[in-house]
Design an enzyme around this catalytic site. Structure first.
Site, mmCIF file in Angstrom:
data_model
loop_
_atom_site.group_PDB
_atom_site.id
_atom_site.type_symbol
_atom_site.label_atom_id
_atom_site.label_comp_id
_atom_site.label_asym_id
_atom_site.label_seq_id
_atom_site.Cartn_x
_atom_site.Cartn_y
_atom_site.Cartn_z
ATOM 1 N N CYS A 149 56.356 -13.813 8.777
ATOM 2 C CA CYS A 149 55.233 -12.896 9.190
ATOM 3 C C CYS A 149 55.159 -12.752 10.422
ATOM 4 C CB CYS A 149 53.804 -13.300 8.266
ATOM 5 S SG CYS A 149 54.090 -13.371 6.676
ATOM 6 N N ARG A 205 61.660 -10.620 13.338
ATOM 7 C CA ARG A 205 61.380 -12.115 12.471
ATOM 8 C C ARG A 205 61.737 -12.182 11.062
ATOM 9 N NH1 ARG A 205 57.649 -14.738 15.434
ATOM 10 N NH2 ARG A 205 56.385 -15.706 13.783
ATOM 11 N N TRP A 224 56.710 -11.268 5.183
ATOM 12 C CA TRP A 224 57.680 -12.217 4.561
ATOM 13 C C TRP A 224 57.029 -12.780 3.261
ATOM 14 C CZ3 TRP A 224 59.622 -16.841 3.356
ATOM 15 C CH2 TRP A 224 61.243 -16.830 3.145
ATOM 16 N N ASN A 253 49.566 -15.393 8.897
ATOM 17 C CA ASN A 253 50.707 -15.755 8.982
ATOM 18 C C ASN A 253 50.658 -17.347 8.764
ATOM 19 O OD1 ASN A 253 53.582 -16.829 9.384
ATOM 20 N ND2 ASN A 253 53.201 -16.550 11.549
ATOM 21 N N GLY A 254 51.181 -17.738 7.649
ATOM 22 C CA GLY A 254 51.057 -19.376 7.418
ATOM 23 C C GLY A 254 50.864 -19.575 5.823
ATOM 24 N N GLU A 280 78.235 -24.909 10.491
ATOM 25 C CA GLU A 280 77.693 -23.712 11.061
ATOM 26 C C GLU A 280 78.529 -22.465 10.958
ATOM 27 O OE1 GLU A 280 75.197 -22.904 12.209
ATOM 28 O OE2 GLU A 280 75.512 -21.140 13.325
ATOM 29 N N LYS A 335 77.069 -18.988 8.909
ATOM 30 C CA LYS A 335 77.034 -17.699 9.609
ATOM 31 C C LYS A 335 77.593 -16.532 8.632
ATOM 32 C CE LYS A 335 75.165 -17.964 12.259
ATOM 33 N NZ LYS A 335 74.048 -18.792 13.015
ATOM 34 N N GLU A 365 75.065 -15.929 5.755
ATOM 35 C CA GLU A 365 73.961 -15.324 6.019
ATOM 36 C C GLU A 365 74.068 -13.806 6.449
ATOM 37 O OE1 GLU A 365 71.372 -16.937 8.942
ATOM 38 O OE2 GLU A 365 73.260 -17.241 10.015
ATOM 39 N N HIS A 385 88.276 -34.411 -4.062
ATOM 40 C CA HIS A 385 87.292 -35.190 -4.831
ATOM 41 C C HIS A 385 86.627 -34.125 -5.470
ATOM 42 C CE1 HIS A 385 88.360 -39.118 -2.740
ATOM 43 N NE2 HIS A 385 88.289 -38.373 -1.832
ATOM 44 N N LYS A 390 63.438 -14.901 11.021
ATOM 45 C CA LYS A 390 64.109 -15.294 12.453
ATOM 46 C C LYS A 390 63.435 -16.679 12.526
ATOM 47 C CE LYS A 390 66.293 -15.641 16.221
ATOM 48 N NZ LYS A 390 67.890 -16.187 16.209
HETATM 49 C C1 F6R Z 1 70.806 -19.378 11.232
HETATM 50 C C2 F6R Z 1 69.684 -19.727 11.864
HETATM 51 C C3 F6R Z 1 68.747 -20.527 11.074
HETATM 52 C C4 F6R Z 1 67.936 -21.316 12.259
HETATM 53 C C5 F6R Z 1 66.843 -22.204 11.473
HETATM 54 C C6 F6R Z 1 66.033 -23.082 12.615
HETATM 55 O O1 F6R Z 1 71.627 -18.452 11.843
HETATM 56 O O2 F6R Z 1 69.468 -19.169 12.681
HETATM 57 O O3 F6R Z 1 69.365 -21.593 10.189
HETATM 58 O O4 F6R Z 1 68.892 -21.818 12.909
HETATM 59 O O5 F6R Z 1 65.936 -21.451 10.732
HETATM 60 O O6 F6R Z 1 65.447 -22.089 13.664
HETATM 61 P P1 F6R Z 1 64.778 -22.596 14.804
HETATM 62 O O7 F6R Z 1 66.021 -23.179 15.461
HETATM 63 O O8 F6R Z 1 64.172 -21.726 15.437
HETATM 64 O O9 F6R Z 1 63.979 -24.078 14.641
#
Ligand code: F6R
Length: 582
Positions: free
Chosen positions: A2, A27, A74, A100-101, A460, A464, A467, A483, A577
């Site tokens: 949010c 966000r 959100w 937000n929260g 990672e 990527k 997502e 396995h 985000k």
């Molecule tokens: C994936 C991504 C998320 C963040 C995660 C932690 O591309 O961006 O998995 O890495 O939400 O976010 P931060 O680093 O802001 O704590």
């Protein structure tokens, strides 16, 4: 997650609120809304889906007033529809709130309100706040808000309007909120980024504080004792929030990596938090956890110091063993991730703490010593330069620990690190994964494998791809596939193998042969020529930093795959985000 915006001043609030919401879009959200105080009445407009839907509705209505609040929601409690969108009005319409929260005790509070004759209109945990303020109101909005925050359990950043007062109210507890002072008025927002086009002067609220904003901002603690706060002047960041000709923020941010890495390498201080430590805990969520995992492989193998890598949401609830000489380092691009802050709070007071954070003065930096990454603002939801600069800091930590031990390998590592911006530039210039992206884009799943630090890079890379392209991707240590999971491999199954470690190369090549012989289509990401694969994404050779280079190569692969699939790359569905709820 949010986003909150608020404005009070001389200009019409509506357009400023919409502009602020636009800047908060990154966000992540699924509905939006604004409320404006117009001649002692609060007018609210909300819409499901994209901000353009709200703007479309606004065109059909006149909406005047110089004080207002706005929100991108959100969904957590209740479907992402108009009814649950913020702002929420109190029963009589005297108060409007954006939140937000998470209000953890909202069910109890609902019951209490219902027993007082209130009925709730939405399924959210937030609506209760508006009614509670109204219930406690006897002509002084600030006092009614203060009474209410004392009843709330959980995390909450709030923007509040009262029909009776030409004022904007703000509350912060364990959720981000800043006050910005511009030429035409005063703003509140979930992050500084949203306000940088209006002001660089901020008052940073601390958790447990609230503010009444008129032509000035007065800050109070939750017992209404006045608080003095210095103005913080944010730097003018060159890598600002424009795409600069790139099709997407993600692509721009991928190409910003050489500079971001160089800034990060050149800007570190003494790292004295590393002196005299026992073992290290690295914690984070999502990609930040993958950085932690890679940090474990890098630091342990180079220094012999024990490193535990943990997902923050698990760490905080599993009674972790923390010794007084341990060092816990929380890794977070935003510095606002609720689970990472929660995990940090578990360790605070029990051992030394530090954090690797990109956003200046974000919440984590208030509770642990910051070791900043200097990636600049990251707008695309999927992290790229945020992740690789976290890795840079972890390499620098390894180097400092080597130097503390008088280990001469520090020189070799530092020399390689100093060439890292050029190596990344080389990857960006030479890797051209478009053909492979077309191939990958036709699948609805993919497997990633790797050994050691390459396993972390593979995790990672899988995240990527998932997502942003919505292709399901599973990742395994290369030796683990047989396995169980190898039963899923059939003709054409895409397997991406990261193989940058010379010592482990023959082992990974054997694992490639195992899946190849079952029909897999194998793409290797490696500095070495691997005959067993079907396609090779060649990256430069490097002794230490090659897993980072492989991650950059797979960022490009994921980006182009998502592009082929016409995905909304910068704002993938359902994602936020900055994840400020647990
Ligand atoms: C994936 C991504 C998320 C963040 C995660 C932690 O591309 O961006 O998995 O890495 O939400 O976010 P931060 O680093 O802001 O704590």
């Amino acid at each position: 997650m949010c986003g909150i915006i608020g404005y009070i001043g001389k200009s019409q609030a509506k357009d400023l609120l919409i502009d602020g919401l636009r800047r908060l879009e990154y966000r992540g959200y699924d509905s939006s809304g604004i409320a404006v105080r117009d001649n002692g009445e609060l007018c609210v407009l909300k819409a499901k889906g994209k901000l353009d839907n709200l703007i479309g509705k606004l065109e059909e209505r006149s909406f005047s007033g110089t004080c207002g609040i706005g929100h991108t929601r959100w969904a957590t409690h209740g479907a992402p529809d108009e009814l649950n969108a913020h702002p929420h009005l109190s029963r009589s319409g005297k108060f409007a709130i954006v939140h937000n929260g998470i209000i953890e005790n909202y069910k109890e509070l609902c019951d209490m309100l219902i027993s007082q004759g209130y009925s709730l209109r939405s399924e959210t945990d937030s609506e209760v706040i508006a009614h509670l303020i109204e219930l406690g109101y006897d002509g002084d909005a600030l006092k009614a808000i203060q009474k209410t925050v004392k009843l709330l359990k959980g995390s909450f950043a709030l923007g509040i309007l009262c029909a009776d007062e030409n004022a904007l109210f703000a509350v912060k507890k364990d959720s981000p909120l800043v006050i910005g002072s511009g030429e035409d008025g005063i703003y509140i927002a979930s992050d500084m980024q949203a306000l940088l086009s209006k002001t660089h002067e901020f008052l940073l609220l601390e958790s447990g504080e609230m503010a009444k904003i008129t032509d000035k901002a007065e800050i109070f603690d939750f017992d209404l004792r006045p608080v003095k706060r210095q103005v913080y002047v944010a730097e003018n960041d060159k890598s600002d929030a424009d795409k600069h000709g790139y099709a997407h923020f993600m692509l721009k941010e991928i190409y910003e990596q050489p500079e971001a890495i160089e800034r990060t390498l050149l800007s570190q201080g003494e790292l004295s938090f590393l002196d005299g430590i026992g073992s290290i805990h690295l914690i984070g969520c999502g990609s930040a956890y993958h950085a932690a995992l890679m940090g474990k492989y890098i630091i342990e193998s180079l220094t012999g110091i024990r490193v535990h890598a943990d997902i923050a949401s698990e760490f905080r609830y599993r009674n972790p063993i923390i010794k007084p000489d341990d060092l816990l380092i929380a890794i977070s691009q935003s510095g606002e991730t609720a689970d990472t802050i929660g995990a940090m709070n578990i360790a605070a007071g029990k051992c030394k703490t530090a954090c690797i954070v990109n956003v200046p003065l974000s919440s984590l930096t208030h509770v642990a010593e910051p070791m900043y990454t200097y990636a600049g603002p990251e707008i695309a939801v999927a992290t790229t330069k945020g992740f690789t600069t976290q890795l840079v800091n972890l390499y620098l930590i390894a180097a400092k620990l080597l130097s503390n031990k008088g280990d001469s390998r520090v020189n070799e590592l530092m020399t390689e690190l100093s060439s890292l911006p050029l190596l990344v530039e080389n990857v960006l210039k030479t890797v051209s994964p478009v053909k492979l992206a077309f191939l990958l884009a036709q699948n609805d799943y993919a497997f990633f494998i790797g050994r050691g630090a390459d396993y972390a890079a593979a995790k990672e890379s899988a995240l990527k791809l998932k997502e942003i392209s919505y292709i399901h991707a599973d990742c395994y240590p290369a030796g683990e596939l047989k396995h169980g999971t190898i039963s899923l491999i059939q003709k054409g199954s895409p397997v991406i193998a990261i193989a940058t470690d010379k010592q482990l190369l023959s082992k990974t090549v054997s694992n490639i042969a195992e899946v190849k012989s079952r029909g897999a289509f194998v793409i290797a990401v490696s500095p070495f020529d691997i005959d067993a694969c079907d396609a090779l994404i060649k990256i430069p050779y490097a002794k230490y930093v090659a897993p980072l280079l492989a991650s950059v190569a797979t960022q490009l692969l994921s980006y182009h795959t998502a592009l082929v699939r016409h995905c909304e790359i910068d704002k993938p569905r359902n994602l936020a985000k900055s994840v400020t709820v647990e």
